[in-house]
Design an enzyme around this catalytic site. Sequence first.
Site, mmCIF file in Angstrom:
data_model
loop_
_atom_site.group_PDB
_atom_site.id
_atom_site.type_symbol
_atom_site.label_atom_id
_atom_site.label_comp_id
_atom_site.label_asym_id
_atom_site.label_seq_id
_atom_site.Cartn_x
_atom_site.Cartn_y
_atom_site.Cartn_z
ATOM 1 N N MET A 1 -2.085 2.966 -6.239
ATOM 2 C CA MET A 1 -0.979 2.389 -5.494
ATOM 3 C C MET A 1 -1.475 1.201 -4.673
ATOM 4 O O MET A 1 -2.647 1.111 -4.327
ATOM 5 C CB MET A 1 -0.349 3.432 -4.568
ATOM 6 N N GLU B 1 -1.482 -1.327 -8.634
ATOM 7 C CA GLU B 1 -0.164 -1.512 -9.246
ATOM 8 C C GLU B 1 0.413 -2.898 -8.962
ATOM 9 O O GLU B 1 1.281 -3.367 -9.682
ATOM 10 C CB GLU B 1 0.811 -0.459 -8.722
ATOM 11 N N GLY C 1 7.528 6.512 2.125
ATOM 12 C CA GLY C 1 6.732 7.441 1.340
ATOM 13 C C GLY C 1 5.886 8.318 2.247
ATOM 14 O O GLY C 1 5.245 7.832 3.176
ATOM 15 N N ASP D 1 -1.032 2.877 2.003
ATOM 16 C CA ASP D 1 -1.412 1.537 1.557
ATOM 17 C C ASP D 1 -2.365 0.841 2.526
ATOM 18 O O ASP D 1 -2.969 -0.170 2.174
ATOM 19 C CB ASP D 1 -0.172 0.661 1.371
ATOM 20 N N THR E 1 0.882 5.200 6.521
ATOM 21 C CA THR E 1 1.017 4.617 5.184
ATOM 22 C C THR E 1 -0.278 4.775 4.416
ATOM 23 O O THR E 1 -1.357 4.595 4.968
ATOM 24 C CB THR E 1 1.386 3.113 5.218
ATOM 25 N N TYR F 1 2.274 9.954 -7.253
ATOM 26 C CA TYR F 1 2.444 10.762 -6.052
ATOM 27 C C TYR F 1 1.226 11.629 -5.734
ATOM 28 O O TYR F 1 1.050 12.075 -4.601
ATOM 29 C CB TYR F 1 3.670 11.666 -6.187
ATOM 30 N N LEU F 2 0.390 11.926 -6.747
ATOM 31 C CA LEU F 2 -0.793 12.746 -6.494
ATOM 32 C C LEU F 2 -1.685 12.103 -5.444
ATOM 33 O O LEU F 2 -2.350 12.799 -4.667
ATOM 34 C CB LEU F 2 -1.583 12.949 -7.788
ATOM 35 N N GLN F 3 -1.696 10.767 -5.400
ATOM 36 C CA GLN F 3 -2.558 10.067 -4.451
ATOM 37 C C GLN F 3 -2.171 10.351 -3.007
ATOM 38 O O GLN F 3 -3.024 10.391 -2.128
ATOM 39 C CB GLN F 3 -2.481 8.554 -4.701
ATOM 40 N N ARG G 1 0.960 -2.405 -3.359
ATOM 41 C CA ARG G 1 1.843 -3.477 -3.828
ATOM 42 C C ARG G 1 1.264 -4.867 -3.591
ATOM 43 O O ARG G 1 1.167 -5.686 -4.502
ATOM 44 C CB ARG G 1 3.194 -3.345 -3.120
#
Length: 416
Positions: free
Chosen positions: A187, A244, A13, A141, A139, A295-297, A189
């Site tokens: 977002m 999420e 991503g 994340d 990333t 995806y805006l994030q 995981r």
Amino acid sequence: MANGTLLYAQSGGVTAVINATASAVIQTARARKVKVLAARNGILGALREDLIDTSKESLAAIRALAHTPGGAFGSCRVKLKSLEADRAKYERLLDVLRAHDVRWFLYNGGNDSADTALKVSRLAQEFGYPLTCIGVPKTIDNDLAVTDCCPGFGSAAKYTAVSVREAALDVAAMADTSTKVFVYEAMGRHAGWLAAAAGLAAQHEGDAPHLILFPERAYDEAAFLAQVDKVVKRVGYCVVVASEGIRTADGTFVADAGGGKDAFGHTQLGGVASHLAGRVKDVLGYKVHWTLPDYLQRSARHIASKTDVEQAMAVGVAAVEYALKGMNSMMPVIVRTSDAPYRWKIAPASLDKIANHEKTMPANFLRKDGYGITAAARRYLEPLIRGENPPPYGRDGLPRYIALKNVAMRKKLAPM
């Protein structure tokens, strides 16, 4: 001019600042008289010998990458398996590198990308091919091991905190006769870094977000609904931020989308906000709104963190320097040297300490009740969203982003 070419590829991503890293890579290599090729759509482009000649781009275009979101050369979610299981693909990759005299390979991605770069390095050594492989961190994340933070995260964190604060003002204005509960899906995981960043929006007691749900803590629906009800009765409304990746005590994802696994073996997630909103409405009877920024994030370059942009470019510069020094199987990582004032530097780290490892939120960053962040988390997060670095705007009121020509190199090998 140095002998050989440098191959740069983007993976997974994309982020609001991954192109800033690309810009720094190309500019640094050009200053050292090194030609840079870019793989179209990440590792797939390398395997297909679909390579882009970045020397065809003007310096102005390369500089403009620094304020352009997305992935300028294309990315992909493709994970090569072990050297034994995917040996034919690795050997094909080595053939492509040989054909274009690639002596330096920079792979810009996360944990899995670091693993791929490490495997390519080992295969080149096995075949005696002079290749230096460098992993470049990226990333939103923020779950990459070793590095203090990861380029891409700071801007996504800023977007999250700003969006939650603004939405909370909207909810507060309407709460008396309309929406009582607002759910924002972030977002993340397995790690709740982005959800935690939302906590920066709260400055005083009672400020939103009132409840944050982290993957690091098991989700208990009854306890959550009780907390929502309690906050609404005390404050008048409740803003919830949910990662999420939240799971129940048995390990089941609350937002398992039922879409199987992606190329990295990850369960497809989606819809935790809508699920929570539905449960709040059905059980508590409150009017609820929810949002899924998705995806805006990771694409919101207009609100990028200056710190994040600077760090994204710094790892790009260092990656080229490490490569040209022959520092094989390394990654330039961010080292925090001071919280106040915030200071950082770039240092090398071995890919074998990063590949396939994952950094989750430390226990002392999570509030004891599990629904918010601590002062320690705030000290860590705040510097990462500081500063503004807006793109230039045109007379039409929109950001002026660049689209590269992406001229392909002539292929020298037969197709796969």
